[in-house]
Motif scaffolding. Structure first.
Motif: not given
Length: 261
Positions: A114-115, A117-118, A159, A161-163, A165
């Motif tokens: 996730a990181k 992706a952000v 982003n 969804q990544a945030r 998560d």
């Protein structure tokens, strides 16, 4: 019946019951003890070192509490009587710690993804800081979800969804004695492999040496499936079982005692 339970198992049952009662008493004053005593991901702003122990005495609801305590009562006494008090308490808490470690190790890979992706360290820090929870009135999932939506609305929407998560990983604690209980289950299966257990669904007898490995295999399958609607920490269960298995293997090698087979 309660008088026949060995001391460590009995005290663990009492402690869990006291913590469970305290959770509901505190809730009447708007205080969520899960935030204080549940175990957050170590990188979370909500994490405190004592949570690696206290999370073992917290439970999500009555069913979670009942089934864990039923399993502790059903299997803990036999394991404690055979191992002795000292080894049993080591087994119980080591399995609980193993559950915490494996659960957060699997979270580590998810959170790192996730990181990536952000791709913004300041934004990641901001997500974590915004995930900070207050024991009083800040810990229901609905409130966490509401806070997340407000934060996303106030920031760049890429982003999402990544945030989301990351936010949820930092905001939701792990609670329950399940990891420690799975350590006890694994120990019981190794020490009393031919003990016959009666299943509930379907209601058929099955030896411990079959029932417990099958149960753990199901947990592994559910963990790998990673169903979005499943809020059970399956990897924590597996972590506890692994520690229970390793400890019994180690103690069996270093002991002249032969346990019931």
């Amino acid at each position: 019946m309660f008088q026949n339970i060995p001391p460590i198992t009995k005290n663990l049952l009492i402690l869990n019951a006291l913590f469970f009662a305290a959770k509901y008493v505190a809730a009447t004053s708007g205080i969520n003890l899960d935030i204080f005593l549940g175990a957050f991901y170590p990188e979370s702003v909500n994490f405190k070192s004592y949570q690696v122990i206290t999370h073992m005495f917290m439970h999500g609801d009555m069913m979670h509490f009942f089934f864990n305590m039923f399993a502790l009562w059903m299997f803990g006494g036999a394991v404690e009587r055979t191992l002795g008090e000292k080894k049993f308490i080591i087994l119980y808490f080591a399995a609980g710690l193993g559950a915490f470690v494996l659960f957060n190790l699997t979270n580590y890979f998810e959170i790192n993804a996730a990181k990536e992706a952000v791709q913004n360290s300041r934004l990641i820090e901001s997500v974590n800081e915004f995930a900070r929870l207050d024991m009083q009135g800040g810990g229901t999932f609905e409130q966490i979800e509401s806070n997340l939506k407000q934060w996303l609305a106030a920031n760049d929407v890429s982003n999402n969804q990544a945030r989301q998560d990351l936010f949820l990983d930092y905001s939701i604690p792990m609670v329950g004695a399940s990891g420690a209980i799975f350590g006890v289950l694994a120990a019981f299966g190794m020490m009393f492999p031919n003990a016959v257990l009666m299943l509930i669904f379907p209601p058929i007898p099955l030896k411990a040496k079959y029932f417990i490995p099958i149960y753990i295999a199901i947990e592994l399958y559910l963990a790998i499936q990673a169903n979005p609607g499943d809020n059970v920490a399956h990897y924590a269960h597996i972590g506890g079982a692994i520690i229970g298995f390793l400890l019994i293997k180690m103690w069996r090698k270093s002991s002249f005692n032969r346990w019931d087979s």
